[in-house]
Design a protein around this motif. Structure first.
Motif, PDB file in Angstrom:
ATOM      1  N   HIS A 242     -13.921   6.350  -0.541  1.00 47.80           N
ATOM      2  CA  HIS A 242     -13.305   5.144  -1.110  1.00 47.80           C
ATOM      3  C   HIS A 242     -13.579   5.076  -2.622  1.00 47.80           C
ATOM      4  N   GLN A 243     -14.777   5.480  -3.007  1.00 50.14           N
ATOM      5  CA  GLN A 243     -15.085   5.486  -4.449  1.00 50.14           C
ATOM      6  C   GLN A 243     -14.203   6.494  -5.185  1.00 50.14           C
ATOM      7  N   LEU A 244     -13.941   7.595  -4.499  1.00 47.11           N
ATOM      8  CA  LEU A 244     -13.058   8.601  -5.095  1.00 47.11           C
ATOM      9  C   LEU A 244     -11.654   8.025  -5.266  1.00 47.11           C
ATOM     10  N   GLU A 245     -11.213   7.296  -4.258  1.00 46.53           N
ATOM     11  CA  GLU A 245      -9.892   6.684  -4.353  1.00 46.53           C
ATOM     12  C   GLU A 245      -9.858   5.662  -5.494  1.00 46.53           C
ATOM     13  N   GLN A 246     -10.981   4.971  -5.671  1.00 44.51           N
ATOM     14  CA  GLN A 246     -11.051   3.998  -6.765  1.00 44.51           C
ATOM     15  C   GLN A 246     -10.876   4.711  -8.115  1.00 44.51           C
ATOM     16  N   ARG A 247     -11.533   5.847  -8.248  1.00 41.02           N
ATOM     17  CA  ARG A 247     -11.416   6.605  -9.507  1.00 41.02           C
ATOM     18  C   ARG A 247      -9.985   7.116  -9.703  1.00 41.02           C
ATOM     19  N   LEU A 248      -9.412   7.524  -8.603  1.00 47.01           N
ATOM     20  CA  LEU A 248      -8.036   8.011  -8.663  1.00 47.01           C
ATOM     21  C   LEU A 248      -7.106   6.886  -9.121  1.00 47.01           C
ATOM     22  N   ALA A 249      -7.305   5.721  -8.527  1.00 45.64           N
ATOM     23  CA  ALA A 249      -6.450   4.582  -8.867  1.00 45.64           C
ATOM     24  C   ALA A 249      -6.642   4.184 -10.330  1.00 45.64           C
ATOM     25  N   ILE A 250      -7.873   4.209 -10.797  1.00 44.49           N
ATOM     26  CA  ILE A 250      -8.117   3.874 -12.222  1.00 44.49           C
ATOM     27  C   ILE A 250      -7.402   4.898 -13.107  1.00 44.49           C
ATOM     28  N   ALA A 251      -7.525   6.170 -12.716  1.00 42.56           N
ATOM     29  CA  ALA A 251      -6.877   7.211 -13.522  1.00 42.56           C
ATOM     30  C   ALA A 251      -5.361   7.021 -13.537  1.00 42.56           C
ATOM     31  N   LYS A 252      -4.823   6.467 -12.447  1.00 47.61           N
ATOM     32  CA  LYS A 252      -3.378   6.232 -12.394  1.00 47.61           C
ATOM     33  C   LYS A 252      -2.990   4.889 -12.995  1.00 47.61           C
ATOM     34  N   GLY A 253      -3.986   4.134 -13.407  1.00 45.31           N
ATOM     35  CA  GLY A 253      -3.716   2.816 -13.981  1.00 45.31           C
ATOM     36  C   GLY A 253      -3.342   1.781 -12.931  1.00 45.31           C
ATOM     37  N   ASP A 254      -3.657   2.052 -11.674  1.00 45.51           N
ATOM     38  CA  ASP A 254      -3.293   1.146 -10.578  1.00 45.51           C
ATOM     39  C   ASP A 254      -4.509   0.265 -10.244  1.00 45.51           C
ATOM     40  N   GLU A 255      -4.645  -0.825 -10.974  1.00 50.81           N
ATOM     41  CA  GLU A 255      -5.839  -1.660 -10.817  1.00 50.81           C
ATOM     42  C   GLU A 255      -5.948  -2.326  -9.452  1.00 50.81           C
ATOM     43  N   PRO A 256      -4.843  -2.870  -8.905  1.00 54.95           N
ATOM     44  CA  PRO A 256      -4.976  -3.469  -7.563  1.00 54.95           C
ATOM     45  C   PRO A 256      -5.494  -2.469  -6.533  1.00 54.95           C
ATOM     46  N   ARG A 257      -4.996  -1.255  -6.585  1.00 52.59           N
ATOM     47  CA  ARG A 257      -5.462  -0.249  -5.635  1.00 52.59           C
ATOM     48  C   ARG A 257      -6.950   0.083  -5.882  1.00 52.59           C
ATOM     49  N   ALA A 258      -7.327   0.112  -7.152  1.00 44.46           N
ATOM     50  CA  ALA A 258      -8.736   0.393  -7.477  1.00 44.46           C
ATOM     51  C   ALA A 258      -9.633  -0.709  -6.909  1.00 44.46           C
ATOM     52  N   ARG A 259      -9.184  -1.959  -7.035  1.00 36.46           N
ATOM     53  CA  ARG A 259      -9.991  -3.073  -6.525  1.00 36.46           C
ATOM     54  C   ARG A 259     -10.100  -3.014  -5.005  1.00 36.46           C
ATOM     55  N   LEU A 260      -9.005  -2.634  -4.371  1.00 41.98           N
ATOM     56  CA  LEU A 260      -9.034  -2.525  -2.910  1.00 41.98           C
ATOM     57  C   LEU A 260      -9.990  -1.413  -2.466  1.00 41.98           C
ATOM     58  N   ALA A 261      -9.942  -0.300  -3.188  1.00 41.70           N
ATOM     59  CA  ALA A 261     -10.827   0.822  -2.831  1.00 41.70           C
ATOM     60  C   ALA A 261     -12.294   0.426  -3.032  1.00 41.70           C
ATOM     61  N   GLU A 262     -12.557  -0.304  -4.110  1.00 47.01           N
ATOM     62  CA  GLU A 262     -13.923  -0.804  -4.354  1.00 47.01           C
ATOM     63  C   GLU A 262     -14.390  -1.652  -3.175  1.00 47.01           C
ATOM     64  N   PHE A 263     -13.489  -2.553  -2.785  1.00 47.40           N
ATOM     65  CA  PHE A 263     -13.833  -3.478  -1.706  1.00 47.40           C
ATOM     66  C   PHE A 263     -14.116  -2.716  -0.413  1.00 47.40           C
ATOM     67  N   ARG A 264     -13.282  -1.742  -0.125  1.00 47.22           N
ATOM     68  CA  ARG A 264     -13.480  -0.969   1.109  1.00 47.22           C
ATOM     69  C   ARG A 264     -14.759  -0.150   1.032  1.00 47.22           C
ATOM     70  N   SER A 265     -15.039   0.348  -0.159  1.00 48.03           N
ATOM     71  CA  SER A 265     -16.288   1.097  -0.328  1.00 48.03           C
ATOM     72  C   SER A 265     -17.501   0.199  -0.064  1.00 48.03           C
ATOM     73  N   GLU A 266     -17.374  -1.057  -0.536  1.00 48.98           N
ATOM     74  CA  GLU A 266     -18.482  -2.007  -0.340  1.00 48.98           C
ATOM     75  C   GLU A 266     -18.804  -2.224   1.130  1.00 48.98           C
ATOM     76  N   TRP A 267     -17.749  -2.239   1.949  1.00 53.40           N
ATOM     77  CA  TRP A 267     -17.940  -2.607   3.349  1.00 53.40           C
ATOM     78  C   TRP A 267     -17.829  -1.395   4.266  1.00 53.40           C
ATOM     79  N   THR A 268     -18.507  -0.334   3.854  1.00 49.87           N
ATOM     80  CA  THR A 268     -18.651   0.831   4.746  1.00 49.87           C
ATOM     81  C   THR A 268     -20.115   1.232   4.736  1.00 49.87           C
ATOM     82  N   SER A 269     -20.395   2.323   5.406  1.00 54.29           N
ATOM     83  CA  SER A 269     -21.785   2.765   5.533  1.00 54.29           C
ATOM     84  C   SER A 269     -22.339   3.188   4.170  1.00 54.29           C
TER      85      SER A 269
END
Lengths: 446, 469
Positions: free
Chosen positions: B204-231
């Motif tokens: 999920h953190q990787l996806e967050q970085r990917l989204a930031i690199a693509k300039g897709d902030e909503p997706r980055a925030r979602l990935a952050e959130f999902r990363s927060e609520w996993t193991s």
């Protein structure tokens, strides 16, 4: 000899000889095992070794040391974060040259860093403590930022400013939104997850946090005007599996934009901290990046890429990277003019040198020739496994001395001392009188 | 017809010749044996006694002509941090068994650990064609990581590609591509990783970085959130994973694993005996905690307390240790002391297990307010744990079963926040928004609430996250 005997010999020799071969001990030699200890020429500056008592050599856990004049009384103090005693301690020199210990805050589980600042602007210096909550890898929300608020009677009242976060490694003050009060920059190191925050001071001693970055491994958050535009910016190093240095450019209103200042694809490089200092004395703030954290491995070995990088501020958020030292297991850096020649030198300590060899350096200093060419000099090979270092004039002789903190997390070290001190200069009455004495401890009041 | 004495003479000469050959061969073999290398013997004093004995046993009984023996010793040296010695042993093993991939791999690993990256790469490259598919992938991963350490990302990329579907290599490859701004190439890799294991927070953190690199902030925030609520797993560095799993197979750690296995089978006596043996070989907080736990099972409270006090002395007080001190006091029928320790634990970890323990033991002060606060803390700890375990239904159940009519302050705020989290992760964005909006009316909120509201605004429609199996 008869044929019969020969026949017998032909049978017996292999029968007896072959098993006997197994009894012949091997005697061949392999080549010498590889060693990679960082050792350096002996320092031409002389240092007198001592320590701040109590020595307590069994598993000290010093996470941070600083040298500063805490209450502006004219002589320096040593502020220590001790993760074994779970306390922030102050060591003051007494008139008879002993050390007096004062507990500024206790019950702080694994304090990582203490920052002295008058947060409420009441004229008394307070202490902000970054509390890990657990020294060991832990991703649960055990961290906090604690404000030790100095009371009129000199005691400290403890208030939690930030909780329900992962392990906090650093907190630094600064007015980021230009409203005249002190806000905070916070490095939430965490473990698998972490973040960089700034905490807006809303007044009435309440804060609200804003996220600047979401990544595990933020160690330090030095605050300075890195771009020279008159407001305070924030920098951080994100370690773990990222290994990047970021700047957060402030527009003066508390709105930040991210600037990548350094990155490496070597995710094993082991960033161990970030120190802001104008190393080349050109008026802008540079960064020093010690490299050598190997703690993810149970057993460590110094690597060729360990050492210290100088990120030279070229202006406009451009930083040039220069390697100024290769030193196995470098864990912390401090800057001061050790040889008094007017330029800034660097002191480095090692957590993970190749301690099995003879004379591996644990403390070195890098002599600056004034043009930022650095020559390394070895100060000490013991104690080993040093996690933090600070420079300051402990004995008032005008020369900066060195205090380090010991944290032998992997191996025990019989020579371990909690707080080793290297007094700069030849042995004198003053330097002799510094070490190893302790007056009665005090709690609560400085 | 030959003369019989001539035949005898010929036989005698032949036999004598054979004897001479045997003697010569034996002499040469003896010299050769004498020249066999002696395995290295570093200073083992920093090793615990169990690991030391195991290592010495292997070393002292090593057959210098056996590649297997040299390899075994190399593995042990690598496990215990004697990397230069491991390299020497693995080198002999490669000479004796040059077609065994394990010998080259071990040598590569020792070189990797000692920072000789070029040589390590060479060894892994020798191992790869000899290895089975999964080991070959591991070799490619190690080669790639060493190229990264040499700051040669292009070569690293090629090696990670060679590792095929090996997840740690795919992870590294995606990370490199994102850093290189080749986000379109990284996208399918990230998608694959997330599909293969949505509970791995690093993906999920990787996806967050990917989204930031693509300039897709909503997706980055979602990935952050999902990363927060996993193991909290970090499993993408395969070298660290390998070293960790090996540790469990040797020396003291193997003994310790045995303790845990015995404890699972409730063989407390044997487990405790071995645990004490492990602890006396080397003091480590983990070992000490296990000794404490086993002594509690055996109702040996004095021993448990002794071990725990030493743990606190050497390693400091934590919420969990205070909790256990309370448990000991409770078992000794010292309720006041138990409550004192549990309160101390709560002061350190406000949403820890101590609240529930105080409630279970009915040690509430005669104060409804205090009881309510404890109930709230215990409920919050339980809900948080359900969320982290990705057990949304259980989190919901705990939230709905919790009487919050009188809950207020930070506890209510956390409850509302968790309620929103549970709803959001189940795709119920409306309910999530309601919870978080209600929260924002409670006064200035921590940044997490503002971020959550932004997230709900970003994603008005969303499908549910996969719960844990």
């Amino acid at each position: 000899m008869s044929t019969r005997w020969l026949l017998l010999a032909a049978v017996v020799i292999p029968l007896v000889g072959i098993p006997l071969l197994g009894w012949i001990p091997a005697g061949g030699r392999l080549r010498e095992p590889f060693h990679n200890a960082s050792t350096f020429p002996r320092s031409e500056l002389s240092f007198q070794v001592s320590s701040i008592p109590p020595d307590q050599s069994d598993r000290p856990r010093i996470t941070n040391v600083q040298i500063l004049d805490f209450d502006d009384h004219g002589s320096v103090d040593v502020i220590v974060c001790d993760a074994r005693r779970n306390a922030v301690l102050r060591y003051q020199r007494t008139s008879d040259q002993a050390w007096q210990e004062t507990t500024l805050g206790s019950g702080l589980i694994a304090p990582a860093h203490a920052t002295c600042v008058d947060l409420d602007r009441d004229g008394r210096r307070d202490v902000l403590v970054a509390v890990l909550g657990n020294l060991y890898p832990d991703d649960s929300p055990v961290g906090s930022v604690v404000w030790l608020q100095q009371q009129p009677d000199g005691t400290f009242a403890s208030r939690v400013l930030l909780t329900d976060v992962r392990r906090v490694a650093d907190v630094q003050p600064g007015d980021f939104d230009g409203d005249g009060d002190i806000d905070l920059a916070v490095a939430v190191f965490g473990y698998a997850r972490g973040e960089v925050l700034w905490m807006e001071n809303l007044g009435n001693e309440s804060f609200i946090d804003h996220r600047l970055d979401y990544a595990a491994g933020a160690i330090h958050v030095p605050v300075a005007d890195f771009d020279g535009d008159g407001d305070l910016d924030i920098a951080t190093v994100i370690s773990q599996e990222t290994e990047e240095v970021w700047g957060y450019e402030n527009d003066g209103q508390g709105r930040f934009s991210r600037k990548l200042l350094f990155q490496t694809v070597n995710y094993d490089v082991g960033s161990a901290g970030l120190v802001a200092s104008d190393l080349d004395s050109d008026g802008d703030m540079d960064l020093l990046l010690p490299l050598g954290d190997n703690l993810e491995y149970r057993h460590t070995f110094p690597q060729p890429y360990h050492g210290c990088l100088w990120l030279e501020n070229l202006g406009g958020w451009k930083f040039a990277t220069h390697r100024i030292a290769t030193f196995g297991g470098t864990y912390a850096a401090a800057v001061d003019d050790l040889d008094g020649d007017g330029d800034r030198d660097v002191v480095l300590v090692s957590m993970f040198n190749d301690w099995r060899t003879t004379d591996p350096a644990s403390v070195i200093w890098l002599e600056n020739d004034g043009r930022q060419n650095f020559t390394p000099w070895q100060i000490a090979a013991a104690p080993t496994q040093l996690s933090t270092v600070a420079c300051g004039d402990l004995n008032g002789d005008g020369r900066p001395d060195i205090v380090a903190g010991c944290m032998p997390v992997l191996d025990t070290d019989p020579q371990s001392r909690r707080l080793p001190v290297w007094v700069n200069g030849p042995e004198t009455q003053t330097s002799r009188s510094l070490p190893d004495r302790m007056s009665a401890p005090q709690t609560g009041a400085p | 017809m030959e003369h019989p004495s001539l035949t005898r003479r010929i036989v005698k000469v032949v036999v004598a010749f054979v004897v001479c050959l045997e003697v010569a061969w034996l002499a040469m073999a003896a010299i050769d044996q004498r020249q066999q290398p002696v395995p290295p013997l570093p200073d083992l004093s920093r090793l615990d006694v169990i690991s030391r004995e195991e290592l010495l046993q292997v070393r002292n009984h090593l057959n210098s002509r056996s590649a297997e023996d040299w390899l075994r010793l190399a593995v042990l040296f690598n496990v215990h941090g004697y990397f230069p010695e491991a390299e020497l042993c693995a080198e002999v093993a490669t000479q004796l068994a040059p077609i065994d991939s394990r010998t080259w791999f071990e040598r590569g690993l020792a070189l990797h650990q000692t920072g000789r990256m070029e040589q390590a790469i060479e060894m892994f490259k020798r191992a790869r064609p000899l290895a089975d598919r999964s080991t070959a992938a591991m070799c490619s991963f190690c080669i790639g990581r060493n190229y990264l350490r040499l700051e040669r990302p292009q070569e690293a990329e090629l090696e990670f590609q060679k590792a095929g579907s090996f997840a740690p290599a795919q992870f590294e490859l995606a990370k490199l591509l994102i850093r290189d701004h080749r986000v379109d190439e990284a996208e399918p890799l990230v998608a694959n990783l997330l599909k293969s294991d949505p509970t791995e927070q690093e993906y999920h953190q990787l996806e967050q970085r990917l989204a930031i690199a693509k300039g897709d902030e909503p997706r980055a925030r979602l990935a952050e959130f999902r990363s927060e609520w996993t193991s909290d797993r970090r499993s993408t560095d395969a070298v660290i994973g390998l070293l960790g799993s090996r540790l469990l197979e040797h020396g003291l750690e193997r003994r310790f694993a045995q303790v845990r296995a015995l404890a699972r089978r409730q063989q407390w006596d044997t487990a405790s005996r071995i645990a004490i043996e492990v602890l006396s070989a080397e003091w480590q907080p983990r070992y000490s905690s296990e000794v404490v736990r086993l002594n509690l099972e055996l109702r040996e409270f004095d021993h448990a307390e002794d071990a725990l006090q030493k743990e606190i002395e050497l390693d400091g007080l934590t919420g969990e240790r205070a909790l256990t001190l309370g448990e000991i006091a409770w078992q000794r029928q010292q309720p006041d002391l138990a409550r004192e320790h549990w309160q101390q634990s709560l002061a350190i970890e406000s949403f820890g297990l101590a609240a529930q323990r105080i409630l279970d033991a009915k040690l509430m002060e005669n104060d409804a307010e205090a009881t309510r606060r404890l109930t709230d803390q215990a409920s919050l700890a339980a809900v948080r744990q359900s969320l982290l375990n990705r057990n949304w239904a259980q989190a919901d159940q705990r939230l709905t079963g919790w009487d919050r009519s009188r809950t207020e302050g930070p506890s209510l705020q956390s409850a509302l926040f968790f309620e929103g989290v549970a709803a959001f992760l189940q795709g119920n964005i409306t309910r999530a928004r309601e919870s978080w909006t209600a929260l924002s009316k409670e006064g200035p909120q921590p940044g997490r609430v503002q971020r959550a509201l932004q997230l709900a605004a970003d994603h008005p429609e969303l499908t549910a996250d996969s719960p844990a199996n």
